[in-house]
Design a protein around this motif. Structure first.
Motif, mmCIF file in Angstrom:
data_model
loop_
_atom_site.group_PDB
_atom_site.id
_atom_site.type_symbol
_atom_site.label_atom_id
_atom_site.label_comp_id
_atom_site.label_asym_id
_atom_site.label_seq_id
_atom_site.Cartn_x
_atom_site.Cartn_y
_atom_site.Cartn_z
ATOM 1 N N LYS A 346 -27.143 -55.287 -11.915
ATOM 2 C CA LYS A 346 -28.257 -54.445 -12.358
ATOM 3 C C LYS A 346 -28.003 -53.886 -13.758
ATOM 4 O O LYS A 346 -28.929 -53.777 -14.577
ATOM 5 C CB LYS A 346 -28.492 -53.300 -11.366
ATOM 6 C CG LYS A 346 -29.173 -53.721 -10.071
ATOM 7 C CD LYS A 346 -29.445 -52.534 -9.168
ATOM 8 C CE LYS A 346 -30.452 -51.575 -9.761
ATOM 9 N NZ LYS A 346 -30.776 -50.463 -8.852
ATOM 10 N N MET A 347 -26.760 -53.549 -14.042
ATOM 11 C CA MET A 347 -26.422 -53.030 -15.361
ATOM 12 C C MET A 347 -26.622 -54.113 -16.428
ATOM 13 O O MET A 347 -27.155 -53.859 -17.512
ATOM 14 C CB MET A 347 -24.982 -52.533 -15.378
ATOM 15 C CG MET A 347 -24.738 -51.323 -14.485
ATOM 16 S SD MET A 347 -22.994 -50.959 -14.257
ATOM 17 C CE MET A 347 -22.495 -50.692 -15.941
ATOM 18 N N TYR A 348 -26.193 -55.336 -16.096
ATOM 19 C CA TYR A 348 -26.353 -56.444 -17.039
ATOM 20 C C TYR A 348 -27.828 -56.745 -17.296
ATOM 21 O O TYR A 348 -28.235 -57.016 -18.437
ATOM 22 C CB TYR A 348 -25.651 -57.689 -16.494
ATOM 23 C CG TYR A 348 -24.216 -57.781 -16.940
ATOM 24 C CD1 TYR A 348 -23.857 -58.598 -18.004
ATOM 25 C CD2 TYR A 348 -23.240 -57.028 -16.306
ATOM 26 C CE1 TYR A 348 -22.534 -58.668 -18.432
ATOM 27 C CE2 TYR A 348 -21.917 -57.091 -16.716
ATOM 28 C CZ TYR A 348 -21.568 -57.920 -17.784
ATOM 29 O OH TYR A 348 -20.276 -57.975 -18.218
ATOM 30 N N LEU A 349 -28.614 -56.719 -16.234
ATOM 31 C CA LEU A 349 -30.038 -57.009 -16.390
ATOM 32 C C LEU A 349 -30.724 -55.936 -17.236
ATOM 33 O O LEU A 349 -31.552 -56.232 -18.104
ATOM 34 C CB LEU A 349 -30.703 -57.119 -15.024
ATOM 35 C CG LEU A 349 -32.185 -57.496 -15.028
ATOM 36 C CD1 LEU A 349 -32.414 -58.819 -15.769
ATOM 37 C CD2 LEU A 349 -32.716 -57.589 -13.596
ATOM 38 N N GLU A 398 -31.155 -54.709 -4.068
ATOM 39 C CA GLU A 398 -31.532 -54.656 -5.484
ATOM 40 C C GLU A 398 -30.543 -55.440 -6.339
ATOM 41 O O GLU A 398 -30.940 -56.134 -7.277
ATOM 42 C CB GLU A 398 -31.621 -53.204 -5.943
ATOM 43 C CG GLU A 398 -32.814 -52.462 -5.341
ATOM 44 C CD GLU A 398 -32.870 -51.010 -5.765
ATOM 45 O OE1 GLU A 398 -31.868 -50.522 -6.355
ATOM 46 O OE2 GLU A 398 -33.898 -50.360 -5.526
ATOM 47 N N GLN A 399 -29.253 -55.334 -6.022
ATOM 48 C CA GLN A 399 -28.260 -56.096 -6.778
ATOM 49 C C GLN A 399 -28.485 -57.601 -6.612
ATOM 50 O O GLN A 399 -28.361 -58.372 -7.571
ATOM 51 C CB GLN A 399 -26.843 -55.721 -6.315
ATOM 52 C CG GLN A 399 -26.440 -54.280 -6.574
ATOM 53 C CD GLN A 399 -26.226 -53.976 -8.047
ATOM 54 O OE1 GLN A 399 -26.388 -54.843 -8.918
ATOM 55 N NE2 GLN A 399 -25.880 -52.731 -8.348
ATOM 56 N N ALA A 400 -28.825 -58.022 -5.380
ATOM 57 C CA ALA A 400 -29.081 -59.449 -5.134
ATOM 58 C C ALA A 400 -30.284 -59.934 -5.939
ATOM 59 O O ALA A 400 -30.269 -61.038 -6.508
ATOM 60 C CB ALA A 400 -29.298 -59.686 -3.645
ATOM 61 N N LEU A 406 -30.905 -62.904 -13.268
ATOM 62 C CA LEU A 406 -29.930 -63.256 -14.299
ATOM 63 C C LEU A 406 -29.593 -64.745 -14.269
ATOM 64 O O LEU A 406 -29.487 -65.400 -15.314
ATOM 65 C CB LEU A 406 -28.661 -62.416 -14.115
ATOM 66 C CG LEU A 406 -28.810 -60.920 -14.448
ATOM 67 C CD1 LEU A 406 -27.635 -60.138 -13.884
ATOM 68 C CD2 LEU A 406 -28.934 -60.711 -15.958
ATOM 69 N N ARG A 407 -29.421 -65.293 -13.073
ATOM 70 C CA ARG A 407 -29.074 -66.711 -12.972
ATOM 71 C C ARG A 407 -30.241 -67.594 -13.407
ATOM 72 O O ARG A 407 -30.034 -68.651 -14.007
ATOM 73 C CB ARG A 407 -28.650 -67.039 -11.536
ATOM 74 C CG ARG A 407 -27.316 -66.406 -11.156
ATOM 75 C CD ARG A 407 -26.854 -66.797 -9.768
ATOM 76 N NE ARG A 407 -25.625 -66.101 -9.424
ATOM 77 C CZ ARG A 407 -25.002 -66.210 -8.239
ATOM 78 N NH1 ARG A 407 -25.517 -67.006 -7.302
ATOM 79 N NH2 ARG A 407 -23.896 -65.541 -7.992
ATOM 80 N N THR A 408 -31.463 -67.174 -13.098
ATOM 81 C CA THR A 408 -32.635 -67.941 -13.542
ATOM 82 C C THR A 408 -32.732 -67.951 -15.068
ATOM 83 O O THR A 408 -33.074 -68.980 -15.678
ATOM 84 C CB THR A 408 -33.923 -67.339 -12.946
ATOM 85 O OG1 THR A 408 -33.830 -67.346 -11.512
ATOM 86 C CG2 THR A 408 -35.142 -68.130 -13.367
ATOM 87 N N LEU A 409 -32.412 -66.818 -15.678
ATOM 88 C CA LEU A 409 -32.490 -66.692 -17.136
ATOM 89 C C LEU A 409 -31.276 -67.293 -17.844
ATOM 90 O O LEU A 409 -31.284 -67.448 -19.067
ATOM 91 C CB LEU A 409 -32.612 -65.215 -17.520
ATOM 92 C CG LEU A 409 -33.877 -64.491 -17.042
ATOM 93 C CD1 LEU A 409 -33.743 -62.994 -17.283
ATOM 94 C CD2 LEU A 409 -35.111 -65.051 -17.746
ATOM 95 N N GLY A 410 -30.217 -67.606 -17.054
ATOM 96 C CA GLY A 410 -28.999 -68.122 -17.665
ATOM 97 C C GLY A 410 -28.205 -67.064 -18.389
ATOM 98 O O GLY A 410 -27.483 -67.348 -19.355
ATOM 99 N N GLU A 413 -23.811 -62.335 -15.537
ATOM 100 C CA GLU A 413 -24.066 -61.250 -14.575
ATOM 101 C C GLU A 413 -22.864 -60.329 -14.398
ATOM 102 O O GLU A 413 -22.919 -59.384 -13.619
ATOM 103 C CB GLU A 413 -24.469 -61.838 -13.222
ATOM 104 C CG GLU A 413 -23.417 -62.747 -12.590
ATOM 105 C CD GLU A 413 -23.941 -63.526 -11.405
ATOM 106 O OE1 GLU A 413 -23.577 -63.168 -10.268
ATOM 107 O OE2 GLU A 413 -24.723 -64.484 -11.614
ATOM 108 N N GLY A 414 -21.759 -60.645 -15.129
ATOM 109 C CA GLY A 414 -20.620 -59.735 -15.113
ATOM 110 C C GLY A 414 -19.528 -60.054 -14.127
ATOM 111 O O GLY A 414 -18.624 -59.238 -13.926
ATOM 112 N N LYS A 415 -19.544 -61.233 -13.495
ATOM 113 C CA LYS A 415 -18.526 -61.570 -12.509
ATOM 114 C C LYS A 415 -17.154 -61.698 -13.170
ATOM 115 O O LYS A 415 -17.031 -62.010 -14.354
ATOM 116 C CB LYS A 415 -18.890 -62.880 -11.801
ATOM 117 C CG LYS A 415 -20.152 -62.780 -10.958
ATOM 118 C CD LYS A 415 -20.479 -64.090 -10.255
ATOM 119 C CE LYS A 415 -19.504 -64.370 -9.134
ATOM 120 N NZ LYS A 415 -19.926 -65.529 -8.314
#
Length: 468
Positions: A346-349, A398-400, A406-410, A413-415
């Motif tokens: 969520k922070m990354y988005l 919400e995180q999911a 994020l994955r759709t946008l490429g 996500e901070g992993k």
């Protein structure tokens, strides 16, 4: 004397015997062995009023669930016409509200006016009600008290044959229960005979005759061996405990309560090797292993897992049928172990939206009544994203949803396996600046404003439930 006041039994004839205390597995076991009516443990009105009624389709139960997800009261169709809901209350309006909450799932409501324990009397409940004329009309002695209570329209009254300052080791006052039985026209339920009278089924009749009561209520003797309700005689304790464990596993009883009930049955055998193993058990599975029922546990767990999967699949199909087809979906979950401390998708988005000059993400979360799980849809740049998997909390859902976006946008996500990036480095710099300011004696209360860009935006909206 202490009294219990059952308000109604829906016209059911009150018979002997009955069991007073128990969670669902113990109540069902008592019914199997011959009890006519079973009581739940005393439940406090304030706690019940916080609960939601939930139909558990996996277990086939009706659950009353607290905000912290704890099951406060669980019942099922099998006992609906013979279970009495025992309530602790010091307020008539609250008691009525609880009665309305559970009335469709129980056979009767009981106001406990007999509990002498401090947690009850300090809250003006239980035995404290006996000395409060504003709560139950003014009285001079026990018999007059019961006569006055009778006039309120109750269907029956249960009398525990001890004074509020007395305990189980004191003799039960059969003469007082008899005096009450002879003074009123409603059924009187005699309680308190476990220590002095009731060791097997035939003793129930002895106690009933001694008190002239309409029926007999049993608590401790029924905990020690629920097969006391069998006219044919007691079952061996090993069989009783195994029968009880089957119900405890079948209805997902919390292992601490299961262990407590089994300890009550073992009593003097608690120091045996089996008793010591039971005392050390820390899960339902371990309890089953102690009683040579590991295979039963595994088989039942597999059945429940299959049921749960089936129910979830049906719910997801139903959700898909009514869902917006323009929502982009993936099957993902958020696992915080895969991310650095204090870093989330969520922070990354949120950071990405700010860099791209988009409005901040908007999350819409719903809860499914079927299993109380959550699903969230996030809208970013007028496109919606969600996970097809449902989560146990609003935050996880919400995180999911953020991960899907994020994955759709490429976008990263901070992993942890992504390595360090600008957001993590920026957080580290801010943390170091915070430490440096503290080392130099500067006021560190204000710099929290610097982190505003990296604090997750959360919605204050109430979580609605999905329609059934």
């Amino acid at each position: 004397m202490t009294v219990y006041t059952p308000l109604c039994f829906r016209g059911k004839k009150i018979l002997a015997p009955m069991v007073r205390v128990g969670t669902l597995p113990m109540r069902l076991l008592a019914l199997d062995y011959g009890a006519d009516i079973v009581y739940c443990e005393e439940l406090i009105d304030l706690k019940m009023l916080q609960c939601k009624r939930v139909v558990n389709e996996v277990l086939g139960t009706v659950d009353f669930v607290a905000p912290n997800e704890r099951i406060i009261f669980r019942t099922c169709e099998r006992e609906r016409h013979c279970v009495v809901f025992q309530m602790g209350s010091a307020d008539a309006e609250r008691a009525l509200a609880v009665a309305k909450l559970v009335e469709g799932d129980v056979a009767g409501i009981d106001i406990n006016m007999g509990c002498p324990k401090e947690y009850s009397t300090k809250a003006s409940m239980g035995a404290a009600l006996l000395s409060d004329p504003d709560k139950i009309e003014s009285v001079e002695d026990t018999v007059n008290l019961v006569k006055r209570i009778e006039k309120t329209g109750i269907a029956a009254i249960a009398v525990h044959g001890r004074k509020k300052e007395e305990r189980p080791q004191h003799p039960v006052h059969c003469d007082v229960i008899r005096a009450i039985s002879e003074a009123v026209s409603i059924p009187v339920i005699a309680n308190g005979g476990s220590h002095d009278f009731i060791k097997e089924y035939k003793d129930i009749e002895t106690f009933q005759k001694a008190t002239a009561a309409s029926s007999v209520m049993i608590a401790r003797a029924a905990m020690w061996n629920p097969s006391i309700f069998r006219k044919e005689g007691l079952f061996p304790l090993k069989k009783v405990m195994q029968d009880y464990i089957k119900y405890a596993v079948r209805y997902d009883n919390h292992y601490t309560n299961t262990k407590y009930c089994l300890c009550q049955m073992l009593r003097e055998q608690l120091e045996t090797p089996q008793g010591k193993k039971l005392h050390a058990a820390q899960s339902t599975q371990e309890i089953c292993e102690v009683f040579e029922m590991a295979d039963f546990y595994e088989e039942t767990a597999a059945i429940f897992e299959a049921k749960k999967t089936s129910v979830e699949t049906e719910a997801e199909v139903e959700d898909d049928e009514v869902e917006d087809p323009d929502v982009i979906k993936m099957s993902v979950r958020f696992d915080k172990r895969e991310y650095p401390p204090q870093i989330t998708p969520k922070m990354y988005l949120l950071e990405w939206c700010r860099k791209e000059k988009h409005p901040q993400p908007v999350y819409e979360t719903v809860q499914r009544p079927l299993d109380r799980l959550f699903c969230s849809v996030v809208t970013v740049a007028e496109q919606k994203y969600r996970s097809t998997l449902w989560d146990k909390s609003k935050k996880l859902a919400e995180q999911a949803a953020a991960i899907v976006c994020l994955r759709t946008l490429g976008v990263p996500e901070g992993k942890l396996d992504e390595g360090e990036n600008d957001l993590i480095n920026k957080r580290k710099r801010e943390d170091q600046d915070h430490l440096n300011n503290r080392d130099h004696g500067e006021d560190v209360a204000e710099p929290s404003l610097k982190k505003a860009n990296f604090i997750e935006e959360t919605s204050d909206m109430n979580v609605p439930k999905m329609p059934r």
